[in-house]
Design an enzyme around this catalytic site. Structure first.
Site, mmCIF file in Angstrom:
data_model
loop_
_atom_site.group_PDB
_atom_site.id
_atom_site.type_symbol
_atom_site.label_atom_id
_atom_site.label_comp_id
_atom_site.label_asym_id
_atom_site.label_seq_id
_atom_site.Cartn_x
_atom_site.Cartn_y
_atom_site.Cartn_z
ATOM 1 N N GLN A 103 0.855 -1.198 0.000
ATOM 2 C CA GLN A 103 0.000 0.000 0.000
ATOM 3 C C GLN A 103 0.888 1.245 0.000
ATOM 4 O OE1 GLN A 103 -3.544 -0.596 2.929
ATOM 5 N NE2 GLN A 103 -1.835 -1.781 3.743
ATOM 6 N N HIS A 121 -1.327 1.619 -4.284
ATOM 7 C CA HIS A 121 -1.711 3.024 -4.135
ATOM 8 C C HIS A 121 -0.756 3.975 -4.836
ATOM 9 C CE1 HIS A 121 -4.106 1.743 -0.345
ATOM 10 N NE2 HIS A 121 -4.773 1.507 -1.466
ATOM 11 N N GLY A 189 2.645 -4.422 9.111
ATOM 12 C CA GLY A 189 2.706 -2.969 9.313
ATOM 13 C C GLY A 189 1.565 -2.209 8.709
ATOM 14 N N ALA A 233 8.423 -4.865 12.194
ATOM 15 C CA ALA A 233 8.725 -5.597 10.964
ATOM 16 C C ALA A 233 10.220 -5.842 10.823
ATOM 17 C CB ALA A 233 8.206 -4.798 9.769
#
Ligand code: BV8
Length: 246
Positions: A103, A121, A189, A233
């Site tokens: 994203q 995105h 995340g 992460a």
């Protein structure tokens, strides 16, 4: 700091054939980029991203929206991929069935070496014109930003998907296909709030994939995930990569 993964998770990681990694702003936090739900620092503290990342906001005040993205591009240009990004690139190199859906618009996965990925995105480093989506490689500095498209004279904007805008069809379809057919889905995340991207982990779960959430905080996915690693992460992904590459 290495972490111990649950034995059952280790087994799933080792046998997985079709792996999807789905990432949000949290994977770039350790590179120094603020996430959406961080308090926006400095000049933009008084705005919400949802009030800036929309076509309406751009039509109403193109200069403010353009300058917000210039400000963010400045940060993106200064940061580097972190161990989380690099771990995903290592897994891709070792596992042919690996696919990355992000994203994020910061381009850090590609800079870490990931190739088999879709940017749902868009990408803040790519600039197009608002009217016709003509790609703009360069532009003259202007008195009154945003600069204009050399081909049609329209206002330039970042090539990102704003709230209320459709996601790139091909990227979304590839992501939904991958989620529906994978046997392991890593959700990393992301607050799992923004649709239609946020549907992907649920598509994977309902098609029988093992769903792993990597996020220090709780999200709407947490109660469905098979495994929840309440880790950063940059800590969890190197441990997962090490297990998968043994
Ligand atoms: C659309 C680019 C329709 C811009 C972004 C139902 C169905 C369909 C749409 C909707 C729907 N309900 C509502 C909608 C509308 C809307 C939406 O979902 N709104 C939300 C607010 C409810 N969706 C849309 O508008 C989408 N378009 O549906 O169009 C349409 C269809 C056809 C034709 C015309 C129109 C478009 C959405 C895309 C918006 N663009 N970004 C830009 O960057 O400026 S969204 C942006 O926020 C991100 O890209 C990301 O997707 C999203 C969420 O951010 P996250 O990545 O999750 O980051 P966040 O800060 O939220 O969370 C970070 C997480 O990381 C936290 O959980 C934190 O705990 C964790 N974390 C922190 N540190 C670490 C960490 N994790 C690991 N390690 C760490 N170190």
């Amino acid at each position: 700091m290495a972490i111990d993964l649950p034995f059952e998770l280790i087994d799933r990681l080792r046998v997985a054939k079709r792996i999807v990694a789905f990432t949000g702003a949290g994977i770039s936090a350790e590179s120094g980029l603020s996430t959406f739900r961080d308090k926006q620092t400095g000049l933009w503290a008084q705005y919400r991203p949802e009030d800036l990342a929309t076509p309406q906001a751009f039509r109403r005040n193109p200069r403010m929206v353009w300058e917000w993205y210039e400000w963010r591009r400045g940060f993106v240009a200064k940061v580097e991929p972190n161990p989380g990004h690099h771990a995903l690139a290592r897994i891709e190199a070792a596992r042919p069935g690996f696919f990355l859906v992000t994203q994020n618009v910061d381009g850090l996965h590609a800079r870490a070496g990931s190739r088999n990925l879709v940017e749902l995105h868009g990408n803040i480093r790519r600039t197009i014109c608002f009217e016709h989506r003509h790609l703009a490689e360069s532009w003259e500095p202007v008195e009154e930003p945003p600069p204009r498209c050399e081909r049609c004279g329209g206002l330039l904007r970042p090539d990102v998907v704003w709230f209320g805008e459709a996601l790139p069809e091909n990227a979304l379809r590839r992501a939904q296909e991958a989620a529906a057919h994978c046997d392991l889905f890593l959700s990393i995340g992301t607050s799992t709030l923004v649709y239609p991207a946020a549907e992907l982990p649920f598509i994977a779960g309902s098609n029988g994939a093992t769903v792993i959430e990597i996020n220090p905080d709780f999200t709407p996915l947490s109660k469905l995930a098979d495994f929840v690693l309440r880790e950063k992460a940059g800590v969890a992904l190197p441990a997962i990569a090490a297990t998968m590459l043994e």
